[in-house]
Design a protein around this motif. Structure first.
Motif, PDB file in Angstrom:
ATOM      1  N   VAL A  55       0.844  -1.199   0.000  1.00 52.00           N
ATOM      2  CA  VAL A  55       0.000   0.000   0.000  1.00 52.00           C
ATOM      3  C   VAL A  55       0.873   1.240   0.000  1.00 52.00           C
ATOM      4  CG1 VAL A  55      -1.643   1.338   1.343  1.00 52.00           C
ATOM      5  CG2 VAL A  55      -1.932  -1.138   1.119  1.00 52.00           C
ATOM      6  N   TYR A  60      -3.086   5.231   1.147  1.00 52.54           N
ATOM      7  CA  TYR A  60      -3.450   5.288   2.557  1.00 52.54           C
ATOM      8  C   TYR A  60      -4.116   6.620   2.877  1.00 52.54           C
ATOM      9  CZ  TYR A  60      -3.040   4.854   7.637  1.00 52.54           C
ATOM     10  OH  TYR A  60      -3.317   4.761   8.977  1.00 52.54           O
ATOM     11  N   ARG A 218     -10.639   3.363   4.995  1.00 54.05           N
ATOM     12  CA  ARG A 218      -9.472   2.551   4.612  1.00 54.05           C
ATOM     13  C   ARG A 218      -9.900   1.127   4.267  1.00 54.05           C
ATOM     14  NH1 ARG A 218      -6.626   5.360   8.695  1.00 54.05           N
ATOM     15  NH2 ARG A 218      -6.846   3.683  10.240  1.00 54.05           N
ATOM     16  N   LEU A 222      -8.288   0.062   0.840  1.00 56.13           N
ATOM     17  CA  LEU A 222      -7.035  -0.662   0.958  1.00 56.13           C
ATOM     18  C   LEU A 222      -7.303  -2.165   0.830  1.00 56.13           C
ATOM     19  CD1 LEU A 222      -5.175   1.261   3.812  1.00 56.13           C
ATOM     20  CD2 LEU A 222      -5.365   1.765   1.374  1.00 56.13           C
TER      21      LEU A 222
END
Lengths: 264, 328
Positions: A55, A60, A218, A222
């Protein structure tokens, strides 16, 4: 004898007029819309490289920028603008008409929703085109995103209305509100990787909604493997939705109980 | 007829107080008749009895009684800080009172529950200046506010009636002070109110704008709107009002027609003229006789002759001075 328009219809009309008023302020439209993209460009250039699990920093921070937009356009805008509307007499003028306070809140919510929608739209497009952001492909993730955004916009709006009673005047409002918002963002992992913050800061932020908002977003943007790098090594989606719901309800109760049209 | 009813009612209310309301032993049957008589006429839009409002031990409103009739233009006149705005804001429902009875359109304006929205549907409020950003056009603003009411007036007609027809597409922040005040009035009347409150509507107007504004208000009266107006301009009260209440230090000094206020209509006339290089003046109830006598004394023009009666300003200042004198 005709009856009064319903609370919802008046709320819708408030929303439309709030949006129209907002769009007349050209500078603030451009700035509000592009601010998250600009922030992301800055962070993306300063912090290059990977955090973990493949990532990149920019990926992020995408969550942080969306959450930041939420708190800025909702909480911060309302906590500053409502005291100003109270001072310049426009709230008092509304109070003299048959419009219920609920319609006024609905109008504000529509404005915040629209503004966030546009911001997120530009942020995602900018992210994909310039910063190599990957968008989720599963419907499940988008559903969670919608849920989190719903709770986030509602909570941010309600808490903004609730907090609008705190500043003593419209002129002093930004001096009270902006530092709170900035500190809150530092504590909650908008500008830094949350797990790298001091432990006490993490604990403090865990009581407040912004940390959960960031974490929830997130979990959408992600890869699932990254959950290992969160505090409890999981996304805690259930707990996130619970905390955000509690703050939304709290915000609604406080704002309905304490809202004042004018200073007597 | 209206006047007689008011007389009966005033008699009634003073007698009502004497007997302490419809208490035991009061001849309520007698007044019940009058009650129904003036309720049937439905002339009273505002009834206020013994209104009190205190801020930090300051008596802003100190025992006010008012009775305002349907279709009337009623002016509340007084110096700054006299309690005008506080009184009006209690009638509008913006402020709560400490004690006293208030009925506006048969509703208690400080009541927040059921009926409060319907109450505000029937009234129009023009506050002291608002200063919002004004990012909407005149028409947009009026049109939007019309959407709050059950039976609004046509927004375009309202824009025309406040004389902003040519400005309907102008952004509000480009308007002059007088134009913006007209817009405020437009927002006050767009809901088609039975009762309109105007709080110092022409402060900061030039004389011409003020006169145009008065025409607008007179036009509203023609439509049957009851108007309550606070002002500190005497000529405004004189030009517009059917009745004037003079208020100072939270108390009403007098309520009367502008012509009769302070016994103006029956007060002595002042005749003054010059003779032998010095000014003479004489107060008289027969000014014509005095002038006829002077005509015999002088050949040709009587030097610097003037006959005058007390202006509203004279009696007003006298009243305010007297009341300030009493309380110090």
């Amino acid at each position: 004898m005709k009856s009064l328009p319903s609370t919802w219809i008046m709320g819708w009309r408030r929303g439309m007029i709030e949006i129209r008023q907002f769009t007349r302020q050209k500078e603030s439209v451009v700035f509000t819309t592009l601010f998250p993209v600009i922030l992301m460009a800055i962070f993306g250039s300063v912090f290059t490289g990977e955090i973990s699990h493949g990532v990149k920093f920019s990926q992020y921070f995408l969550a942080g920028m969306i959450a930041s937009g939420l708190i800025n356009s909702g909480f911060q805008q309302l906590a500053i603008n409502i005291p100003m509307e109270r001072d310049d007499g426009s709230l008092k003028r509304l109070r003299g008409t048959p419009i219920p306070a609920t319609s006024y809140f609905i109008g504000k919510t529509i404005l915040v929703f629209t503004s966030i929608f546009v911001q997120v739209f530009f942020l995602l497009i900018g992210g994909v085109l310039f910063f190599g952001i990957h968008l989720p492909t599963s419907a499940h993730k988008w559903l969670i995103f919608a849920l989190i955004m719903f709770l986030g916009i509602g909570g941010s709006t309600a808490l903004g209305v609730a907090f609008s009673n705190v500043p003593k005047s419209g002129r002093g409002a930004s001096a009270v509100v902006i530092p709170i918002v900035i500190i809150l963002q530092f504590f909650s992992g908008v500008f830094f990787v949350f797990t790298q913050l001091p432990h006490w800061m993490q604990q403090f932020a865990s009581v407040l909604p912004l940390k959960w908002l960031c974490q929830g977003i997130r979990s959408v943007f992600l890869p699932d493997a990254f959950a290992q790098s969160e505090v409890t090594h999981s996304w805690e989606t259930g707990r996130t939705l619970l905390v955000l719901s509690i703050w939304l309800i709290l915000g609604l109760v406080i704002s309905i109980r304490t809202f004042k049209w004018n200073r007597e | 007829m209206l006047h007689q009813i008011r007389l009966i009612r005033d008699l009634h209310s003073s007698a009502f107080d004497l007997w302490g309301g419809y208490g035991e032993g009061s001849p309520s049957y007698l007044f019940a008749f009058f009650d129904s008589a003036w309720q049937d006429e439905d002339v009273s839009v505002i009834e206020v009895r013994n209104l009190h409002k205190t801020y930090d031990r300051l008596e802003a409103v100190d025992g006010i009684d008012l009775s305002i009739d349907q279709g009337e233009i009623f002016a509340i006149l007084g110096p700054n800080g006299a309690g005008k705005t506080t009184t009006v804001e209690i009638l509008e429902g913006f402020r709560t009172r400490n004690s006293g009875e208030v009925r506006v359109l048969d509703f208690d304006p400080q009541f927040k529950g059921k009926g409060a929205r319907e109450f505000r549907d029937r009234i129009g409020i023009v506050l002291q200046s608002t200063s919002d950003a004004g990012d909407l056009t005149v028409y947009e603003t009026i049109h939007h506010f019309s959407g709050y009411y059950s039976n609004p007036r046509n927004p375009l007609e309202v824009v025309e009636s406040i004389g902003l027809g040519e400005k309907k597409r102008a952004l509000v922040h480009t308007l002059s002070g007088g134009q913006r005040r007209r817009l405020d009035v437009g927002l006050g009347i767009v809901g088609n109110p039975e009762l309109l409150f105007l709080d110092e509507p022409t402060t900061g107007f030039d004389p011409e704008a003020r006169r145009d504004f008065w025409e607008l208000i007179r036009g509203l009266r023609e439509l049957g709107t009851t108007i309550v107006l606070t002002t500190h301009y005497l000529e405004e009260a004189e030009a517009l009002a059917d009745r004037v209440a003079v208020i100072n230090r939270g108390k009403i000094l007098e309520i009367d027609t502008p012509a009769n206020l302070g016994d103006r209509s029956t007060s002595l006339a002042r005749v003054h003229w010059e003779s032998a290089g010095k000014m003479n003046e004489q107060f008289t109830d027969k000014p014509t006789e005095v002038v006829a006598k002077l005509m015999k004394e002088f050949t040709g023009e009587i030097p610097k002759l003037a006959v005058s009666r007390a202006t509203l300003e004279d009696v007003y200042l006298q009243m305010i001075n007297d009341s300030d004198g009493e309380s110090t």
